[in-house]
Design an enzyme around this catalytic site. Structure first.
Site, PDB file in Angstrom:
ATOM      1  CE  LYS A 645      -4.366  -0.932   4.937  1.00 34.32           C
ATOM      2  NZ  LYS A 645      -4.674  -2.398   4.909  1.00 34.32           N
ATOM      3  CB  THR A 649      -8.192  -6.100  -0.883  1.00 31.03           C
ATOM      4  OG1 THR A 649      -6.892  -5.669  -0.507  1.00 31.03           O
ATOM      5  CG2 THR A 649      -8.283  -7.601  -0.807  1.00 31.03           C
TER       6      THR A 649
HETATM    7  P1  A3P Z   1      -9.041  -0.113   6.705  1.00 32.89           P
HETATM    8  O1  A3P Z   1      -8.830  -1.544   7.013  1.00 32.89           O
HETATM    9  O2  A3P Z   1      -8.013   0.755   7.307  1.00 32.89           O
HETATM   10  O3  A3P Z   1     -10.406   0.371   6.996  1.00 32.89           O
HETATM   11  P2  A3P Z   1      -6.359  -2.176   0.645  1.00 32.89           P
HETATM   12  O4  A3P Z   1      -7.148  -3.327   0.217  1.00 32.89           O
HETATM   13  O5  A3P Z   1      -5.902  -1.334  -0.518  1.00 32.89           O
HETATM   14  O6  A3P Z   1      -5.257  -2.532   1.558  1.00 32.89           O
HETATM   15  O7  A3P Z   1      -7.292  -1.209   1.427  1.00 32.89           O
HETATM   16  C1  A3P Z   1      -7.874  -1.571   2.650  1.00 32.89           C
HETATM   17  C2  A3P Z   1      -8.960  -0.569   2.900  1.00 32.89           C
HETATM   18  O8  A3P Z   1      -9.999  -0.787   1.966  1.00 32.89           O
HETATM   19  C3  A3P Z   1      -9.616  -0.693   4.221  1.00 32.89           C
HETATM   20  O9  A3P Z   1      -8.885   0.072   5.117  1.00 32.89           O
HETATM   21  C4  A3P Z   1     -11.027  -0.170   3.972  1.00 32.89           C
HETATM   22  O10 A3P Z   1     -11.208   1.111   4.493  1.00 32.89           O
HETATM   23  C5  A3P Z   1     -11.132  -0.089   2.467  1.00 32.89           C
HETATM   24  N1  A3P Z   1     -12.319  -0.727   1.873  1.00 32.89           N
HETATM   25  C6  A3P Z   1     -13.009  -0.215   0.843  1.00 32.89           C
HETATM   26  N2  A3P Z   1     -14.012  -1.029   0.518  1.00 32.89           N
HETATM   27  C7  A3P Z   1     -13.980  -2.067   1.361  1.00 32.89           C
HETATM   28  C8  A3P Z   1     -14.786  -3.214   1.510  1.00 32.89           C
HETATM   29  N3  A3P Z   1     -15.844  -3.433   0.729  1.00 32.89           N
HETATM   30  N4  A3P Z   1     -14.453  -4.079   2.485  1.00 32.89           N
HETATM   31  C9  A3P Z   1     -13.413  -3.846   3.286  1.00 32.89           C
HETATM   32  N5  A3P Z   1     -12.610  -2.775   3.174  1.00 32.89           N
HETATM   33  C10 A3P Z   1     -12.898  -1.885   2.216  1.00 32.89           C
END
Ligand code: A3P
Length: 916
Positions: A645, A649
């Site tokens: 989080k 990704t």
């Molecule tokens: P939220 O969905 O709570 O906003 P991970 O991929 O490590 O699980 O992290 C998910 C988080 O990546 C998302 O949390 C979001 O805030 C963040 N994030 C950063 N860049 C992003 C992007 N370009 N597109 C979507 N989410 C992004």
């Protein structure tokens, strides 16, 4: 020279001589005829015959000369005799109530990082799995290395600083303090010396000090502050132990180490107080006439002078007796808190039964000698039996005499224990077909049944350790299916050398035990072939490497070969001698047990070792040989370690846009991530992990990476990652831990987690330890990964700071182009991709997304960048307080590793906390 000939050879020799005689006669006749008729062609034939005869004669003589040299003229016979009355045998126990107040750990104070004696002390402690901490005085800091981290020994610099904290609440942190240089203790500054002596008196902790060689010779000089005088730089001989000393435990007195003692810088002691009791005496080697006066060379200070017990050594650890004496001193001075076990299990494997080359195999009298020696060893080790590993294919492949040897082995099948080798002695790693391995093993199984060899030992050994480590999965599979193998042994884990660091592991329910070597290999069939000859072998037996192997390993599985028991029978000589020597000089109880029992004992003793640690087989030439033809290039160059989080990704997706970078194939089981280092997938082994990566030979890309966001906080992950990918770079993304926790809560709700649906975020994060287990679990998953400094410290134990890169998660969201430029720079990616044309902000999504060829943007799925309500103010405040100490520690950590830019959210959160 007497040469034994078989009837067959005699027949051929007489035929040849007859033929030669005929030729000679013909030649004489022909000579006359030649004179008469010049028919010289017949002479030519005879000359050819003569030549053939000469060649055959040379081969014939060579063969018998070689055979003769194998015969037992030089065969050594065990000669070691004990001169110890049996009443002296006993098992001294150093345990007293004082041990309950001190931790079983040694503080080793060494003068310089390159002190040879310091290293020897540390290695001896590691060998005997004694915990230690090393303090280097007046020298640059020695960084922790994975080796000393794993062996629970680490080094601290104390130049100009006080001693480390010696107590923890009401417990002493060290049981004994060892100085590699006695002078470091004697001349320690007053403050530290006062502290240390008080600690030793209060907790009954003892001190060990060694004489550190010095060019200046002291003659009757007083040891400052002690009623003790010393004489240095002497040559000594004939050491004996003081049988009355209470310090002796492993060592058994009564014998003399005859001859010159190693080194020329011995210190001897002349005490002037009854507090001192000699532990070892020796006599001085003089230029003209040797002295006969015994001089104390190791001294026990019983503490009646100043209330502190000490053991002072007149020399280092080059002398084998001192190595054992140090263990005894640690046991005595720690009140039994640091006492090694007095039981030694011995199993002697004879590999390659029936495989030996013709001419080097066992004959009838060799088998008889094997049985006789076994009987004698049984008087030392009750129930001892040689453990024979057979490859049935080569049964009866020797000379007539050797085939008789095979028969006699089988006639005595019940006198030995048996285990299966491979049927044709082939190396399993060369085959990738489990059915083939099973068929081969089946042949050996059938052979065993046919000849009455027991098939239920549950033990097997692979030729040349092939397939055991590095693991060849189908070997384990075939072993289980055909032989129900429960235990095996290898000398290759984690590496062949140093032998003292060999360990065990469990894979696919097969216990892999460390295996010891004794210097005898397949080709060591005569004493001359032993490197260094008889002198070196005897040195190894009488206090040297082999003797110490037995003393320092509670469970010894020795590897020998069939050929070591024929010819000069070096196997018999070596083991009977070393066991007798152990009996003479130690109080160790020699025992034996079946391999399965040994496996169970081993992992009971060292439960942590059950967990394997996969190293990179391509970094060790011997491992590479076994690993080949499996690939070396299918491993990641860098890891994105999480935490979850934080935008992992998005980072993964952005990196994958680069044409030269690629990630692993997706893993259907774990939401695309491999999660190898963090969970049970690790036990699937290296081949499994590598199968997720493409070969660099087959693509245009040059850089492989893996992203598993659970790696960040996994307890075992840094150690495992270091073992396999020591040069990999690590990328972590840190966002506000408060926001991260909230994002995880929303993620749990979206995935239908009942606790997340039933409880508000505030209720989750403030849940106490009496809350229901699933609620506590959710709380922990929200809060725990956000303790960034704790987790990073663990990574820093295994990886240098230069290999770790911290991305500001807020910057990744707001300015990913800059993030990607900096990251490529850190990773040395060439060519660097210009992400400004690859990423574009998508107002609808509220995040940057990938620009496609159609000029449209492709954003991450619905589960990334979710829309949810803002966090409650009280929860925000609660979490900011909760993470304050962790964030402060993170700031310090980043400064320490000279991280050049601090995440904006970290500055802000710390500033905010400071203002409230
Ligand atoms: P939220 O969905 O709570 O906003 P991970 O991929 O490590 O699980 O992290 C998910 C988080 O990546 C998302 O949390 C979001 O805030 C963040 N994030 C950063 N860049 C992003 C992007 N370009 N597109 C979507 N989410 C992004």
């Amino acid at each position: 020279m007497y040469i034994r000939m078989s009837k067959f050879n005699q027949k051929w020799l007489s035929k040849l001589l007859g033929f030669f005689h005929q030729c000679w006669c013909a030649h004489m006749q022909q000579q006359q005829q030649w004179l008469a008729s010049l028919k010289w062609i017949t002479v030519k034939r005879c000359m050819a015959a003569l030549l053939v005869f000469s060649i055959i004669s040379i081969i014939f003589y060579m063969h018998y000369l070689v055979q003769l040299s194998f015969q037992n003229k030089s065969r050594p016979e065990p000669f070691i005799q004990c001169h110890v009355p049996s009443s002296m045998m006993g098992t001294p126990d150093h345990r007293s109530a004082a041990r309950l107040r001190i931790d079983p750990k040694v503080l080793v104070v060494i003068e310089t990082p390159d002190s040879r004696l310091g290293r020897e002390i540390a290695e001896l402690l590691v060998y005997n799995r004694i915990k230690s901490e090393i303090l280097v005085i007046g020298a640059p800091v020695i960084h922790k290395t994975p080796e000393n981290v794993n062996q629970s020994a680490h080094k601290i610099d104390m130049s100009g600083k006080p001693l480390p904290v010696l107590t923890n609440l009401d417990r002493g942190k060290y049981s004994v303090v060892v100085f590699d240089n006695l002078n470091s203790y004697v001349y320690m500054d007053k403050w530290n010396r006062g502290l240390l002596d008080k600690y030793c008196r209060d907790y009954g902790v003892g001190i060990v000090g060694f004489n550190y060689p010095n060019e200046e010779t002291l003659v009757g000089a007083q040891l400052s502050g002690f009623p003790l005088f010393v004489h240095t730089n002497l040559r000594l001989k004939d050491a004996i132990l003081n049988a009355a000393s209470p310090v002796l435990r492993v060592l058994r007195p009564g014998n003399t180490v005859w001859g010159a003692l190693p080194g020329e810088n011995w210190m001897v002691f002349t005490p002037n107080h009854t507090t001192y009791e000699p532990l070892v005496w020796a006599t001085q080697i003089m230029e003209h006439e040797d002295s006969i006066r015994r001089l104390p060379v190791v001294l026990h200070d019983t503490g009646s002078f100043d209330g502190i017990q000490r053991v002072l050594f007149g020399s280092g650890l080059t002398f084998w007796l001192h190595r054992l004496l140090l263990l005894d001193a640690l046991s005595y001075l720690s009140h039994g808190q640091i006492s090694i076990s007095l039981q030694r299990y011995i199993l002697i494997d004879i590999d390659d039964i029936f495989v030996g080359e013709r001419g080097t195999r066992l004959k009838k009298d060799d088998v008889e000698a094997l049985l006789e020696t076994q009987e004698r060893i049984q008087r030392i080790i009750p129930g001892f039996r040689f453990n024979l590993g057979f490859s049935g294919k080569y049964f009866h492949h020797g000379t007539q005499e050797e085939n008789m040897g095979d028969d006699i082995l089988l006639q005595n099948v019940g006198s030995f224990t048996w285990f299966c080798h491979m049927w044709s002695h082939q190396q399993p790693h060369l085959y990738d077909n489990v059915t083939y391995l099973e068929t081969e093993m089946g042949l050996n199984h059938a052979f065993a049944e046919e000849h009455g060899i027991p098939v239920d030992s549950g033990y097997s050994i692979s030729p040349h350790h092939s397939g055991v480590y590095p693991v060849h999965e189908i070997l384990y599979e075939a072993w289980k299916n055909v032989w129900n193998v429960k235990v095996t042994a290898t000398e290759e884990y984690p590496h062949l050398r140093p032998a003292r660091l060999r360990k065990g592991f469990i894979h696919r329910n097969v216990m892999v035990l460390p295996r010891q070597t004794c210097g005898l290999f397949t080709h060591t069939i005569t004493i001359e072939r032993y490197p260094g000859g008889r002198e070196k072998l005897d040195e190894s037996i009488q206090g040297g490497e082999l003797f110490q192997t037995v003393v320092f390993n509670p469970i010894n599985i020795f590897m020998t070969h069939m050929s070591n028991y024929g010819n000069d029978r070096l196997g018999l000589y070596t083991f009977e001698s070393v066991l007798r020597f152990v009996q003479c000089w130690t109080n160790l109880r020699l025992l034996t047990a079946s391999p399965v029992q040994l496996g169970e004992k081993y992992f009971k003793m060292y439960p942590d070792e059950g967990n394997p640690l996969w190293g990179n087989p391509c970094y060790d030439a011997r491992h590479l040989k076994i690993w080949f033809p499996k690939p070396c290039d299918q491993l990641p160059h860098f890891l994105i370690i999480g935490p979850q989080k934080t935008g992992t990704t998005a980072l993964y997706t952005f990196l994958s846009i680069h044409p030269n970078i690629t990630s692993n194939y997706p893993n259907a089981d774990t939401f695309e991530e491999i999660q190898f280092f963090s969970g049970n997938n690790y036990y699937r082994g290296l081949e499994w992990y590598m199968s997720f990566f493409p070969s660099l030979h087959n693509g245009t890309f040059q850089y492989l990476f893996e992203k598993s966001a659970t790696y960040f906080e996994g307890e075992l992950v840094p150690r495992r990652a270091r073992a396999l990918l020591p040069h990999a770079k690590l990328v972590t993304i840190l966002t506000s831990p408060t926001n991260r926790a909230y994002s995880w809560y929303q993620h749990a709700r979206a995935h239908g987690n009942q606790m997340a649906l039933d409880y508000s975020f505030h209720q989750v994060v403030t849940a106490n330890d009496t809350a229901p287990k699933p609620l506590r679990e959710l709380r922990n998953r929200c809060l725990h990964p956000g303790k960034y400094s704790q987790h990073l410290e663990r990574w820093l134990l295994y990886f240098p700071a230069q290999q770790i890169y911290v991305i500001d998660g807020d910057q990744l969201k707001s300015n990913p182009v800059k993030t990607m430029v900096d990251l490529q720079h850190f990773l040395n990616i060439t060519p660097s991709l210009n992400y400004s044309s690859q990423l574009r902000f998508n107002p609808k999504k509220g995040f940057f997304c990938q620009v496609m060829e159609t000029n449209q943007t492709k954003c991450l799925g619905r589960s990334k960048g979710r829309k949810y309500s803002a966090m409650e103010e009280r929860t925000l405040k609660f979490l900011q307080r909760y993470y304050l100490s962790h964030n402060t520690a993170l700031m310090k950590l980043l400064k320490r590793i000279t991280f050049w830019s601090f995440p904006s959210w970290l500055r802000e959160e710390l500033a905010e906390s400071a203002s409230t």
